[in-house]
Design an enzyme around this catalytic site. Structure first.
Site, PDB file in Angstrom:
ATOM      1  N   ARG A  49      11.778  18.622  48.685  1.00  0.00           N
ATOM      2  CA  ARG A  49      12.907  17.901  48.189  1.00  0.00           C
ATOM      3  C   ARG A  49      12.624  16.730  47.522  1.00  0.00           C
ATOM      4  O   ARG A  49      12.918  16.217  46.448  1.00  0.00           O
ATOM      5  CB  ARG A  49      14.084  17.868  49.442  1.00  0.00           C
ATOM      6  CG  ARG A  49      15.200  16.882  48.635  1.00  0.00           C
ATOM      7  CD  ARG A  49      16.564  17.000  49.540  1.00  0.00           C
ATOM      8  NE  ARG A  49      16.627  16.996  50.984  1.00  0.00           N
ATOM      9  CZ  ARG A  49      16.111  16.290  51.731  1.00  0.00           C
ATOM     10  NH1 ARG A  49      15.919  14.800  51.392  1.00  0.00           N
ATOM     11  NH2 ARG A  49      16.162  16.604  53.085  1.00  0.00           N
ATOM     12  N   TYR A 102      30.521  16.379  26.892  1.00  0.00           N
ATOM     13  CA  TYR A 102      30.348  17.632  27.587  1.00  0.00           C
ATOM     14  C   TYR A 102      31.473  18.104  28.538  1.00  0.00           C
ATOM     15  O   TYR A 102      31.717  17.096  29.318  1.00  0.00           O
ATOM     16  CB  TYR A 102      28.908  17.965  27.797  1.00  0.00           C
ATOM     17  CG  TYR A 102      28.793  18.912  28.715  1.00  0.00           C
ATOM     18  CD1 TYR A 102      28.598  20.361  28.103  1.00  0.00           C
ATOM     19  CD2 TYR A 102      28.673  19.216  30.302  1.00  0.00           C
ATOM     20  CE1 TYR A 102      28.285  21.738  28.642  1.00  0.00           C
ATOM     21  CE2 TYR A 102      28.518  20.336  30.878  1.00  0.00           C
ATOM     22  CZ  TYR A 102      28.418  21.585  30.249  1.00  0.00           C
ATOM     23  OH  TYR A 102      28.348  22.848  30.857  1.00  0.00           O
ATOM     24  N   ASP A 175      22.698  11.151  26.878  1.00  0.00           N
ATOM     25  CA  ASP A 175      22.558  12.663  26.914  1.00  0.00           C
ATOM     26  C   ASP A 175      21.897  13.221  25.833  1.00  0.00           C
ATOM     27  O   ASP A 175      22.503  13.301  24.699  1.00  0.00           O
ATOM     28  CB  ASP A 175      23.834  13.349  27.120  1.00  0.00           C
ATOM     29  CG  ASP A 175      23.917  14.856  27.588  1.00  0.00           C
ATOM     30  OD1 ASP A 175      22.895  15.537  26.910  1.00  0.00           O
ATOM     31  OD2 ASP A 175      24.527  15.206  28.293  1.00  0.00           O
ATOM     32  N   LYS A 200      19.010  24.290  28.571  1.00  0.00           N
ATOM     33  CA  LYS A 200      19.482  24.405  27.197  1.00  0.00           C
ATOM     34  C   LYS A 200      18.051  24.611  26.580  1.00  0.00           C
ATOM     35  O   LYS A 200      17.196  25.632  26.618  1.00  0.00           O
ATOM     36  CB  LYS A 200      20.463  23.487  26.674  1.00  0.00           C
ATOM     37  CG  LYS A 200      21.687  23.162  27.353  1.00  0.00           C
ATOM     38  CD  LYS A 200      22.429  24.266  27.333  1.00  0.00           C
ATOM     39  CE  LYS A 200      23.438  24.164  28.545  1.00  0.00           C
ATOM     40  NZ  LYS A 200      24.263  22.752  28.571  1.00  0.00           N
TER      41      LYS A 200
HETATM   42  C1  LIG Z   1      25.074  22.107  29.334  1.00  0.00           C
HETATM   43  C2  LIG Z   1      25.211  20.682  29.245  1.00  0.00           C
HETATM   44  C3  LIG Z   1      25.274  19.837  30.435  1.00  0.00           C
HETATM   45  C4  LIG Z   1      25.346  20.222  31.844  1.00  0.00           C
HETATM   46  O1  LIG Z   1      24.147  20.946  32.204  1.00  0.00           O
HETATM   47  P1  LIG Z   1      23.922  22.008  33.154  1.00  0.00           P
HETATM   48  O2  LIG Z   1      22.377  22.416  33.401  1.00  0.00           O
HETATM   49  O3  LIG Z   1      24.895  23.189  33.032  1.00  0.00           O
HETATM   50  O4  LIG Z   1      24.509  21.362  34.293  1.00  0.00           O
HETATM   51  C5  LIG Z   1      25.347  18.344  30.170  1.00  0.00           C
HETATM   52  N1  LIG Z   1      25.464  17.938  28.994  1.00  0.00           N
HETATM   53  C6  LIG Z   1      25.468  18.811  27.856  1.00  0.00           C
HETATM   54  C7  LIG Z   1      25.394  18.030  26.511  1.00  0.00           C
HETATM   55  C8  LIG Z   1      25.180  20.280  28.185  1.00  0.00           C
HETATM   56  O5  LIG Z   1      25.312  20.737  27.042  1.00  0.00           O
END
Ligand SMILES: *Cc1c(COP(=O)(O)O)cnc(C)c1O
Length: 386
Positions: A49, A102, A175, A200
């Site tokens: 972890r 988001y 982000d 993504k």
């Molecule tokens: C999908 C997404 C998240 C969250 O990520 P997960 O991997 O689904 O927890 C945060 N910010 C953006 C811009 C996203 O597209």
């Protein structure tokens, strides 16, 4: 010999480091626990972890791509965001975040603010005057930026908001999920931390959920890794292996997402069924000039509005054969979503309207299939929607 570029280091993360068997691709270290070298002397890894060699290779690769000092890989993008808010905010602090963040980010911030964890202030940070006024007046402890935003791809000025944030003592968090470090490097522009949904583009194959926080200083990287371990949100070994495998081809995939995205934007702009296309590559887009200097890629996420509203959106989506109707983005396969009834369905319609989401709006995550096939699919579906 000069130091290889971050791209080369990402392609080669962990390659040819196995001294036991000479494996070219590094093995996945699934062991949860590691022996002490001798009494009272732990090795670099003790418990999975807290850290393991598979995750560590990925952390180094992402750190290199973002130009940071260190990173922690988490079990999801939301795990990364959870880590940051726990590490940086306390009751009484202000968090300023984009009004069109988001959805999952907004939900977490809103739920924690309701419990008194901090005060949440939402603002349109892509509007320079609103951003400046909000930051000066509310003096946030943490300033959250997401650029380009979803689904309208609004662009916020990372250098300008970072400077304003630092003037009031804020930690600036970007982000960078949409652009990836190949599209923009927020730390170079002044941000203190970068978060990713590695689910993504970084992983890129729609088969793993993961996240990361990259820090501009070693001290903050250590603090965030401490919090991620403490909260129990660190990434698993096999997931880390999959993201590392994805990162090896990130530069190759992004180039095709970019060229396919441009071809799709061109097609949409010429079709009579389409009222407006939202993409930062377009001179008519409000963030075009800024994106042209801030970003190295405009990206493969495109949204647009059909003239005949929700009925047309439905006909369009039902006529597509290659684009799958699904949420998420950044995978090799093309996806289509209808924000009003899918990603942003939990927003009341007046809030949707405020955020610029209309019933006829469709969002595409353009994949890396052959461009001609995607254009043929879209052309047919637009004719059917018209
Ligand atoms: C999908 C997404 C998240 C969250 O990520 P997960 O991997 O689904 O927890 C945060 N910010 C953006 C811009 C996203 O597209």
């Amino acid at each position: 010999m000069t130091e290889p570029s971050p791209i080369t280091r990402a392609v080669r993360a962990g390659i040819d480091t196995d001294r036991t068997h000479g494996a070219v691709v590094p093995p996945v270290y699934l062991s949860t626990t590691y022996t002490f070298a001798e009494f009272g002397v732990p090795r670099p890894f003790d418990y999975a972890r807290r850290g393991n060699p598979t995750r560590s290779a990925l952390e180094q690769a992402i750190t290199g791509l973002e130009g940071g000092a260190g990173a922690v890989v988490t079990a999801s993008g939301m795990g990364a965001i959870t880590t940051v808010v726990n590490a940086l905010l306390q009751p009484g602090d202000v968090l300023v975040a984009p009004h069109d963040a988001y959805g999952g980010t907004w939900r977490l911030f809103d739920a924690l603010a309701r419990k008194g964890a901090f005060e949440l202030v939402l603002a349109d940070l892509s509007d320079p005057e609103v951003a400046e006024r909000t930051i000066r007046q509310r003096r946030p402890a943490v300033l959250w930026v997401e650029t380009p935003s979803n689904p309208l791809l609004r662009i916020s000025d990372l250098a300008a908001v970072s400077r304003l944030g630092h003037e009031v003592g804020a930690t600036v968090v970007a982000d960078n999920t949409f652009c990836t470090p190949l599209g923009q490097r927020p730390l170079d522009l002044g941000a203190d931390l970068v978060v990713h949904s590695a689910t993504k583009y970084l992983a890129g194959h729609s088969d793993v959920v993961a996240g990361a926080v990259v820090s501009s200083t070693a001290a903050s990287a250590e603090e965030l890794a401490w919090w991620a371990n403490c909260l129990g949100v660190t990434g698993g070994a096999f997931d880390s292996y999959l993201v590392t495998r994805g990162l090896r081809t990130l530069h190759a995939r992004m180039a095709i997402h970019e060229s396919n995205g441009a071809a799709v934007v061109d097609l949409l702009g010429r079709h009579p069924a389409v009222a407006v296309v939202h993409h930062p590559s377009l001179p008519g887009h409000a963030g075009h000039a800024l994106a042209s200097v801030q970003q190295r890629l405009f990206g493969g996420v495109v949204s647009f509005e059909l003239r005949d509203g929700e009925g047309a959106a439905r006909r369009f989506m039902e006529s597509l054969t290659l684009f799958c109707p699904a949420e998420s983005l950044g995978g090799t396969e093309s996806l289509v979503s209808h924000p009003a009834t899918m990603t942003h369905a939990s927003m009341p319609s007046e809030v949707q309207a405020d955020a610029g989401i209309t019933p006829g709006m469709v969002r595409l995550s353009v994949g890396i299939e052959q461009a001609e096939d995607l254009l043929a699919d879209l052309g047919r579906a637009l004719d059917a929607a018209g």
